[in-house]
Enzyme design. Structure first.
Site, PDB file in Angstrom:
ATOM      1  N   ARG A 150      -7.172  -2.392  -9.500  1.00 27.64           N
ATOM      2  CA  ARG A 150      -7.722  -3.328  -9.735  1.00 27.64           C
ATOM      3  C   ARG A 150      -6.432  -4.285 -10.078  1.00 27.64           C
ATOM      4  NH1 ARG A 150     -12.871  -6.096 -10.147  1.00 27.64           N
ATOM      5  NH2 ARG A 150     -12.209  -7.898 -11.905  1.00 27.64           N
ATOM      6  N   HIS A 204       4.190   4.205  -7.850  1.00 19.23           N
ATOM      7  CA  HIS A 204       3.970   3.638  -6.339  1.00 19.23           C
ATOM      8  C   HIS A 204       4.844   4.706  -5.889  1.00 19.23           C
ATOM      9  CE1 HIS A 204       2.881   1.085  -2.919  1.00 19.23           C
ATOM     10  NE2 HIS A 204       4.045   1.390  -2.545  1.00 19.23           N
ATOM     11  N   ASP A 259       3.385  -4.071  -7.093  1.00 17.57           N
ATOM     12  CA  ASP A 259       4.145  -3.034  -6.518  1.00 17.57           C
ATOM     13  C   ASP A 259       5.786  -3.571  -6.882  1.00 17.57           C
ATOM     14  OD1 ASP A 259       2.201  -1.200  -6.507  1.00 17.57           O
ATOM     15  OD2 ASP A 259       1.925  -1.811  -4.348  1.00 17.57           O
TER      16      ASP A 259
HETATM   17  C1  GRF Z   1      -0.809   7.960  -6.170  1.00 16.85           C
HETATM   18  O1  GRF Z   1      -0.138   8.094  -4.996  1.00 16.85           O
HETATM   19  C2  GRF Z   1      -0.106   6.764  -6.876  1.00 16.85           C
HETATM   20  O2  GRF Z   1       1.422   6.781  -6.871  1.00 16.85           O
HETATM   21  C3  GRF Z   1      -0.705   5.626  -6.225  1.00 16.85           C
HETATM   22  O3  GRF Z   1      -1.913   5.871  -6.183  1.00 16.85           O
HETATM   23  C4  GRF Z   1      -2.021   7.341  -6.217  1.00 16.85           C
HETATM   24  C5  GRF Z   1      -3.054   7.828  -7.065  1.00 16.85           C
HETATM   25  O4  GRF Z   1      -3.187   9.186  -6.942  1.00 16.85           O
HETATM   26  N1  GRF Z   1      -0.492   4.473  -7.298  1.00 16.85           N
HETATM   27  P1  GRF Z   1      -3.722   9.964  -8.268  1.00 16.85           P
HETATM   28  O5  GRF Z   1      -5.043   9.488  -8.237  1.00 16.85           O
HETATM   29  O6  GRF Z   1      -2.679  10.038  -9.306  1.00 16.85           O
HETATM   30  O7  GRF Z   1      -3.887  11.553  -7.706  1.00 16.85           O
END
Ligand code: GRF
Length: 217
Positions: free
Chosen positions: A93, A111, A147
């Site tokens: 969000r 990210h 990002d």
């Molecule tokens: C991860 O790849 C993170 O970098 C991105 O969203 C994904 C979340 O994965 N922002 P998780 O919910 O932590 O398993």
């Protein structure tokens, strides 16, 4: 004194779990005091509760486009828990610029690309289409732009010719689980300083650390 940390999730929460596990170590200057999900069915929620971390559901959908309304409720939960630092971990969000400014220098995101390359959706597909030979993950302070923001830590993996977005994502995720806890430890311990748009740190890569890809036999 330990910094009080909230983790915000929307889904699986594997980074959340890595952060919770790492923060249990005695020498980590951070304590995960609450997990907040904007989705009631986020599969990470039971993993937080199983580890003794209170998990709060704050559905964002009923707020529709009323971002400020959602953020007022979110801020109340953060205040109730006397939160010092926020870690976004797959939190899907967008925030208003006002909320981001209020938490400037105190909100981290991860990210799965080597920012500033491949922000936004489908970073692994973007990386494969660009044909990069090295990809990875980035922990950064959050700024109003998505990002983007001062980079705290990055980790890299070699990209293989036969990678798919799924295989690359799986390898990068392993890196994410290493660098997010380390980045939190660095920030919570006062090891970072914001210098304009750049994050300076007391830590540094080992000299001689290289990753060459592809590497000839
Ligand atoms: C991860 O790849 C993170 O970098 C991105 O969203 C994904 C979340 O994965 N922002 P998780 O919910 O932590 O398993």
């Amino acid at each position: 004194m330990k910094r009080r940390v909230a983790i915000l999730i929307s889904g699986r929460g594997s980074n959340m779990t890595a952060l919770i596990e790492a923060a249990k170590e005695h020498d980590v200057p951070a304590e995960i005091v609450v997990v907040i999900s904007n989705k009631a069915d986020a599969s990470g929620l039971p993993n937080a509760r199983d580890r003794g971390v209170p998990a709060v559901i704050l559905e964002s959908k009923p707020f529709g486009n009323d971002r400020a309304g959602f953020e007022a409720e979110l801020q109340a939960v953060l205040d109730d828990n006397r939160v010092d630092l926020i870690c976004l971990a797959g939190f899907m969000r967008l925030f208003t610029a006002e909320f981001v400014q209020r938490w400037q220098g105190r909100m981290l995101n991860i990210h799965p690309s080597l920012l500033p390359s491949f922000p936004g959706l489908d970073p692994h597909g973007q990386a494969l289409r660009a044909g990069v030979k090295i990809s990875g993950a980035t922990v950064h302070f959050v700024i109003p732009e998505t990002d983007a923001g001062p980079i705290v830590m990055q980790g890299a993996v070699a990209v293989r010719d036969d990678d798919t977005p799924a295989t690359l994502a799986a390898r990068v995720l392993q890196i994410e689980h290493r660098i997010y806890p380390d980045a939190l430890r660095l920030v919570a311990g006062g090891g970072t300083r914001l210098d304009g748009g750049v994050c300076r740190t007391t830590a540094h890569g080992r000299s001689g650390d290289t990753l060459i890809s592809p590497e000839l036999a």
